[in-house]
Structures are given as C-alpha cells and as structure tokens.
Design a protein around this motif. Structure first.
Motif, short mmCIF file in Angstrom:
data_model
loop_
_atom_site.label_atom_id
_atom_site.label_comp_id
_atom_site.label_asym_id
_atom_site.label_seq_id
_atom_site.Cartn_x
_atom_site.Cartn_y
_atom_site.Cartn_z
N ALA A 71 35.79 28.48 33.28
CA ALA A 71 35.69 28.53 34.77
C ALA A 71 36.60 27.33 35.43
O ALA A 71 37.24 27.52 36.27
N ALA A 72 36.17 26.23 34.91
CA ALA A 72 37.15 24.87 35.18
C ALA A 72 38.42 25.20 34.95
O ALA A 72 39.28 24.85 35.86
N GLY A 73 38.76 25.69 34.00
CA GLY A 73 40.27 26.06 33.68
C GLY A 73 40.93 26.96 34.83
O GLY A 73 41.89 26.88 35.18
N GLY A 123 30.87 46.86 24.69
CA GLY A 123 30.52 46.68 26.24
C GLY A 123 30.57 45.23 26.38
O GLY A 123 30.12 45.03 27.84
N ARG A 124 30.91 44.18 25.89
CA ARG A 124 31.34 42.82 26.33
C ARG A 124 32.35 42.75 27.11
O ARG A 124 33.47 43.30 26.68
N ARG A 125 32.38 42.02 28.15
CA ARG A 125 33.33 41.62 28.97
C ARG A 125 34.27 40.46 28.12
O ARG A 125 33.81 39.55 27.66
N GLN A 126 35.55 40.70 28.26
CA GLN A 126 36.40 39.84 27.58
C GLN A 126 37.08 39.13 28.50
O GLN A 126 37.40 39.07 29.82
N LEU A 127 37.82 37.97 28.02
CA LEU A 127 38.55 36.73 28.60
C LEU A 127 40.09 37.25 28.90
O LEU A 127 40.94 36.79 28.69
N ALA A 128 40.03 38.46 29.79
CA ALA A 128 41.15 39.09 29.99
C ALA A 128 40.77 39.66 31.58
O ALA A 128 40.11 40.98 31.64
N LEU A 129 41.22 39.23 32.55
CA LEU A 129 40.94 39.73 33.86
C LEU A 129 42.03 39.70 34.98
O LEU A 129 43.01 39.13 34.61
N VAL A 139 34.11 32.21 46.30
CA VAL A 139 33.16 31.90 45.54
C VAL A 139 33.07 30.60 44.61
O VAL A 139 32.23 30.33 44.12
N ARG A 140 34.28 30.10 44.84
CA ARG A 140 34.27 28.72 44.00
C ARG A 140 33.44 27.73 44.42
O ARG A 140 33.22 27.41 45.64
N PRO A 141 32.82 26.86 43.55
CA PRO A 141 31.97 25.72 43.88
C PRO A 141 32.76 24.53 44.35
O PRO A 141 34.12 24.67 43.89
N ASP A 142 32.38 23.58 44.58
CA ASP A 142 32.94 22.28 44.86
C ASP A 142 33.48 21.95 43.62
O ASP A 142 32.83 22.40 42.55
N HIS A 143 34.18 20.71 43.34
CA HIS A 143 34.77 20.17 42.06
C HIS A 143 33.73 19.87 41.45
O HIS A 143 33.68 20.17 39.99
N GLU A 144 32.55 19.08 41.90
CA GLU A 144 31.43 18.60 40.86
C GLU A 144 30.68 20.00 40.28
O GLU A 144 30.39 19.90 39.31
N GLY A 145 30.72 21.31 40.91
CA GLY A 145 30.13 22.20 40.50
C GLY A 145 30.90 23.07 39.48
O GLY A 145 30.34 23.85 38.78
N LEU A 151 31.82 30.87 33.25
CA LEU A 151 32.55 31.94 33.75
C LEU A 151 32.01 33.19 34.48
O LEU A 151 32.50 33.24 35.45
N TRP A 152 31.14 33.59 33.54
CA TRP A 152 30.77 34.86 34.19
C TRP A 152 29.62 34.42 35.08
O TRP A 152 29.31 35.26 36.02
#
Length: 182
Positions: A71-73, A123-129, A139-145, A151-152
């Motif tokens: 998510a940070a990436g 049925g698993r979501r992959q890291l390709a979106l 929907v992004r949180p602030d930097h600290e969050g 990611l999900w």
C-alpha cells in the motif's frame, strides 16, 4: 484510455534470503524486464524499488516509509507520477507470467469503474490491478496511515471488477521453490 503504471519492486525478499526480486532471472530475463513488458502500453512507468539500468525510460522511487508494504509502495508510486492519468496499473515485480494482454484486459474491465483486479483460479485477488486514480486519491490515508497498511484494506472502499486469470498469469516468485517451479 490513457494510463500509467506502477511496478512494486521494493520488498525485502525475506523468503528469498533478502535477494532483490527485480534482478532475479526467469527465462534469461529479469523479473523487472518481464514486468516492464506487461505494462508496455503505459504512458508512464514508476518502479518503486532500487534503481537499476533498464531498456525503457522509467522513474525510480522508494516507498515511504521504507519497507512500508504494497500500500505504501502504491501510494508513493502514485505521488511520483509526472503526469496525471485517469487510471494506473499496479503490478508486482514478481509475476513474470503477466503480459501486455493481461494489463489490456484489466484496463478494459476498469473503464468506468473504480478499477479491476486479476483473480487467480482459487478466487484470490492478485497484485495486478488497474485503479481509478481519482478514486484512489479519495481513499488514501495521510502519510502516517500508510505504514504497514494492508493493500486490500486500502482498496476496500473501491468496487473492483474481477478479471479471471488466463493460464499462469497469477504465478509469482515468493520463494526459491516458486522460482524453480516456474
């Protein structure tokens, strides 16, 4: 449809003894080269990971916080884009079976939606979106969050169209056994 790409290549590679996944070779090419081919249609590419020579112009950046997870990436990569685009493809560097056909299917499915995600045979979501950049910014949180945010969990408010894998697109390299089995 105009879109940019973010390749997530900044992990620790802990199950590989700390080896940089982007430099691992499969079929005589590095995982990063495979990932770059999968997003060849992108208007711009950001690689979240250590800089290495590439045949294609890309922007390199490190996730903030460092080793903060996918998510940070993703959010760091989004911030590093030079030009706004309506959609951004997000792919893990360790999925050498992804192709430009994969990202084309995802971008087509994402059109008019919050995004699209590749779903494996289990049925698993992959890291390709492919994600709407506008919705992602909402929907992004602030930097600290961002630190260690799953990611999900970040993407939970988004309605993602699920796109079934074709062949072995979902195969990734998390361990030496995975690499051997490819």
């Amino acid at each position: 449809m105009s879109w940019a790409a973010i390749i997530l290549a900044g992990g620790r590679g802990a199950r590989l003894g700390g080896v940089d996944k982007a430099g691992i070779e499969v079929g005589g090419r590095t995982l990063l080269e495979w990932a770059l081919d999968a997003v060849i249609d992108a208007r711009e590419v950001v690689v979240v990971g250590d800089p290495v020579p590439t045949q294609r112009p890309v922007t390199f950046t490190r996730e903030s916080p460092r080793y903060g997870g996918p998510a940070a990436g993703l959010l760091t990569g989004l911030d590093a884009l030079l030009a706004p685009t309506p959609y951004v493809a997000v792919v893990a560097v360790d999925m050498p079976r992804l192709t430009m056909s994969t990202t084309r299917r995802l971008t087509e499915a994402a059109a008019g939606h919050d995004g699209a995600v590749l779903v494996g045979p289990d049925g698993r979501r992959q890291l390709a979106l492919v994600l709407s950049t506008e919705r992602l910014r909402q929907v992004r949180p602030d930097h600290e969050g961002q630190h260690n945010l799953a990611l999900w969990r970040l993407l939970a408010p988004l309605t993602l169209v699920e796109v079934a894998v074709v062949g072995e697109e979902h195969r990734d390299v998390d361990s030496w056994t995975d690499l051997r089995d490819l």
